[in-house]
Design a protein around this motif. Structure first.
Motif, PDB file in Angstrom:
ATOM      1  N   LEU A  60       0.819  -1.209   0.000  1.00 14.74           N
ATOM      2  CA  LEU A  60       0.000   0.000   0.000  1.00 14.74           C
ATOM      3  C   LEU A  60       0.854   1.260   0.000  1.00 14.74           C
ATOM      4  O   LEU A  60       0.409   2.319  -0.445  1.00 14.74           O
ATOM      5  N   ALA A  61       2.083   1.160   0.495  1.00 13.58           N
ATOM      6  CA  ALA A  61       2.989   2.302   0.585  1.00 13.58           C
ATOM      7  C   ALA A  61       4.008   2.337  -0.554  1.00 13.58           C
ATOM      8  O   ALA A  61       4.927   3.148  -0.536  1.00 13.58           O
ATOM      9  N   ALA A  62       3.846   1.480  -1.521  1.00  8.90           N
ATOM     10  CA  ALA A  62       4.790   1.425  -2.647  1.00  8.90           C
ATOM     11  C   ALA A  62       4.738   2.723  -3.441  1.00  8.90           C
ATOM     12  O   ALA A  62       3.749   3.458  -3.383  1.00  8.90           O
ATOM     13  N   PRO A  63       5.798   3.005  -4.203  1.00  5.95           N
ATOM     14  CA  PRO A  63       5.723   4.166  -5.094  1.00  5.95           C
ATOM     15  C   PRO A  63       4.477   4.059  -5.975  1.00  5.95           C
ATOM     16  O   PRO A  63       4.058   2.950  -6.342  1.00  5.95           O
ATOM     17  N   PRO A  64       3.858   5.192  -6.315  1.00  3.56           N
ATOM     18  CA  PRO A  64       2.580   5.155  -7.038  1.00  3.56           C
ATOM     19  C   PRO A  64       2.518   4.216  -8.244  1.00  3.56           C
ATOM     20  O   PRO A  64       1.522   3.495  -8.381  1.00  3.56           O
ATOM     21  N   PRO A  65       3.537   4.137  -9.110  1.00  6.30           N
ATOM     22  CA  PRO A  65       3.405   3.196 -10.235  1.00  6.30           C
ATOM     23  C   PRO A  65       3.278   1.727  -9.782  1.00  6.30           C
ATOM     24  O   PRO A  65       2.525   0.958 -10.382  1.00  6.30           O
ATOM     25  N   LEU A  66       3.995   1.368  -8.723  1.00 13.50           N
ATOM     26  CA  LEU A  66       3.891   0.000  -8.203  1.00 13.50           C
ATOM     27  C   LEU A  66       2.545  -0.231  -7.511  1.00 13.50           C
ATOM     28  O   LEU A  66       1.942  -1.290  -7.640  1.00 13.50           O
ATOM     29  N   TYR A  67       2.092   0.775  -6.770  1.00 17.30           N
ATOM     30  CA  TYR A  67       0.773   0.665  -6.147  1.00 17.30           C
ATOM     31  C   TYR A  67      -0.291   0.503  -7.221  1.00 17.30           C
ATOM     32  O   TYR A  67      -1.221  -0.308  -7.070  1.00 17.30           O
ATOM     33  N   ASP A  68      -0.166   1.240  -8.301  1.00 12.87           N
ATOM     34  CA  ASP A  68      -1.155   1.142  -9.380  1.00 12.87           C
ATOM     35  C   ASP A  68      -1.183  -0.258  -9.985  1.00 12.87           C
ATOM     36  O   ASP A  68      -2.251  -0.785 -10.297  1.00 12.87           O
ATOM     37  N   LYS A  89     -17.197  -0.801  -4.317  1.00 12.24           N
ATOM     38  CA  LYS A  89     -16.863  -1.752  -3.254  1.00 12.24           C
ATOM     39  C   LYS A  89     -15.409  -1.607  -2.831  1.00 12.24           C
ATOM     40  O   LYS A  89     -15.095  -1.663  -1.641  1.00 12.24           O
ATOM     41  N   ARG A  90     -14.521  -1.412  -3.805  1.00 15.60           N
ATOM     42  CA  ARG A  90     -13.108  -1.231  -3.479  1.00 15.60           C
ATOM     43  C   ARG A  90     -12.897   0.072  -2.713  1.00 15.60           C
ATOM     44  O   ARG A  90     -12.146   0.107  -1.734  1.00 15.60           O
ATOM     45  N   ILE A  91     -13.566   1.116  -3.135  1.00  8.11           N
ATOM     46  CA  ILE A  91     -13.453   2.393  -2.432  1.00  8.11           C
ATOM     47  C   ILE A  91     -13.967   2.259  -1.002  1.00  8.11           C
ATOM     48  O   ILE A  91     -13.371   2.805  -0.060  1.00  8.11           O
ATOM     49  N   GLN A  92     -15.022   1.493  -0.810  1.00  7.08           N
ATOM     50  CA  GLN A  92     -15.559   1.262   0.532  1.00  7.08           C
ATOM     51  C   GLN A  92     -14.521   0.561   1.411  1.00  7.08           C
ATOM     52  O   GLN A  92     -14.331   0.931   2.572  1.00  7.08           O
ATOM     53  N   VAL A  93     -13.834  -0.431   0.865  1.00 10.35           N
ATOM     54  CA  VAL A  93     -12.785  -1.128   1.613  1.00 10.35           C
ATOM     55  C   VAL A  93     -11.666  -0.150   1.971  1.00 10.35           C
ATOM     56  O   VAL A  93     -11.200  -0.124   3.120  1.00 10.35           O
ATOM     57  N   LEU A  94     -11.239   0.640   0.997  1.00 13.06           N
ATOM     58  CA  LEU A  94     -10.155   1.591   1.250  1.00 13.06           C
ATOM     59  C   LEU A  94     -10.566   2.622   2.298  1.00 13.06           C
ATOM     60  O   LEU A  94      -9.772   2.947   3.201  1.00 13.06           O
ATOM     61  N   ASP A 114       2.861   4.473   6.872  1.00 11.01           N
ATOM     62  CA  ASP A 114       1.480   4.909   6.989  1.00 11.01           C
ATOM     63  C   ASP A 114       1.155   6.076   6.056  1.00 11.01           C
ATOM     64  O   ASP A 114       0.162   6.014   5.323  1.00 11.01           O
ATOM     65  N   ALA A 115       1.956   7.120   6.048  1.00 11.29           N
ATOM     66  CA  ALA A 115       1.652   8.303   5.218  1.00 11.29           C
ATOM     67  C   ALA A 115       1.644   7.983   3.727  1.00 11.29           C
ATOM     68  O   ALA A 115       0.679   8.335   3.031  1.00 11.29           O
ATOM     69  N   PRO A 116       2.670   7.302   3.182  1.00  8.44           N
ATOM     70  CA  PRO A 116       2.600   7.002   1.746  1.00  8.44           C
ATOM     71  C   PRO A 116       1.466   6.035   1.390  1.00  8.44           C
ATOM     72  O   PRO A 116       0.866   6.144   0.318  1.00  8.44           O
ATOM     73  N   ALA A 117       1.148   5.115   2.283  1.00  6.90           N
ATOM     74  CA  ALA A 117       0.034   4.193   2.020  1.00  6.90           C
ATOM     75  C   ALA A 117      -1.276   4.976   1.953  1.00  6.90           C
ATOM     76  O   ALA A 117      -2.083   4.770   1.044  1.00  6.90           O
ATOM     77  N   ARG A 118      -1.481   5.850   2.897  1.00  7.55           N
ATOM     78  CA  ARG A 118      -2.708   6.655   2.902  1.00  7.55           C
ATOM     79  C   ARG A 118      -2.799   7.519   1.650  1.00  7.55           C
ATOM     80  O   ARG A 118      -3.885   7.677   1.078  1.00  7.55           O
ATOM     81  N   ALA A 119      -1.677   8.080   1.214  1.00  6.04           N
ATOM     82  CA  ALA A 119      -1.680   8.906  -0.002  1.00  6.04           C
ATOM     83  C   ALA A 119      -2.106   8.074  -1.212  1.00  6.04           C
ATOM     84  O   ALA A 119      -2.933   8.518  -2.021  1.00  6.04           O
ATOM     85  N   ASN A 120      -1.553   6.870  -1.343  1.00  7.35           N
ATOM     86  CA  ASN A 120      -1.936   5.992  -2.461  1.00  7.35           C
ATOM     87  C   ASN A 120      -3.413   5.627  -2.401  1.00  7.35           C
ATOM     88  O   ASN A 120      -4.119   5.655  -3.412  1.00  7.35           O
ATOM     89  N   MET A 121      -3.878   5.280  -1.228  1.00  2.00           N
ATOM     90  CA  MET A 121      -5.260   4.849  -1.079  1.00  2.00           C
ATOM     91  C   MET A 121      -6.224   5.992  -1.360  1.00  2.00           C
ATOM     92  O   MET A 121      -7.243   5.804  -2.022  1.00  2.00           O
ATOM     93  N   ALA A 125      -8.962   6.127  -4.286  1.00  2.00           N
ATOM     94  CA  ALA A 125     -10.365   6.298  -3.912  1.00  2.00           C
ATOM     95  C   ALA A 125     -10.985   7.530  -4.559  1.00  2.00           C
ATOM     96  O   ALA A 125     -12.213   7.634  -4.634  1.00  2.00           O
ATOM     97  N   SER A 126     -10.157   8.425  -5.072  1.00  2.00           N
ATOM     98  CA  SER A 126     -10.695   9.642  -5.701  1.00  2.00           C
ATOM     99  C   SER A 126     -11.112   9.411  -7.151  1.00  2.00           C
ATOM    100  O   SER A 126     -11.559  10.347  -7.814  1.00  2.00           O
ATOM    101  N   HIS A 127     -11.010   8.163  -7.634  1.00  2.00           N
ATOM    102  CA  HIS A 127     -11.428   7.845  -9.019  1.00  2.00           C
ATOM    103  C   HIS A 127     -12.846   8.283  -9.280  1.00  2.00           C
ATOM    104  O   HIS A 127     -13.769   7.983  -8.661  1.00  2.00           O
TER     105      HIS A 127
END
Length: 127
Positions: A60-68, A89-94, A114-121, A125-127
């Motif tokens: 969850l905290a991976a660099p954005p391309p890896l998280y994607d 449903k995925r947004i609800q989980v996040l 924690d901070a980079p994971a939250r940023a990715n999530m 979720a803003s899709h």
């Protein structure tokens, strides 16, 4: 479902491997840790369990391309759903995960991940 299959595969491996791996208490402990990865935040965790859960969540905290890429894999795992069915449903989980005081269990993971994971999530979720 995947976690239950993984735990069962581990139990089978341990039974076939014999020796120290067939020790019932150790096998059950590891199998319970594997099962816990299905519900990371269902209770407190410390020691080896905390380490395993932190490692499982570290993507969850991976660099954005890896998280994607990870997020694309989750989408493939749920390919039986259409994207319009999957996304809410995925947004609800996040969002449920983001509601946790911390996504991680160990002090080190909390501080570093924690901070980079939250940023990715939040970004996803803003899709």
């Amino acid at each position: 479902e995947n976690e239950a299959k993984s735990a069962e595969l581990f139990r089978q491996f341990a039974a076939e491997a014999g020796g120290a791996l067939s020790m019932a208490d150790n096998v059950q402990t590891v199998a319970s840790y594997i099962l816990r990865t299905a519900t990371h935040h269902s209770g407190p965790a410390s020691g080896d369990l905390a380490s395993l859960l932190d490692l499982d969540l570290a993507v969850l905290a991976a660099p954005p391309p890896l998280y994607d890429r990870y997020a694309e894999g989750i989408l493939l795992e749920y390919s039986h759903l259409s994207y319009p069915e999957f996304l809410p449903k995925r947004i609800q989980v996040l969002e449920k995960m983001l509601g946790q005081e911390s996504l991680f269990f160990s002090t080190e993971a909390k501080e570093k991940l924690d901070a980079p994971a939250r940023a990715n999530m939040r970004r996803y979720a803003s899709h």
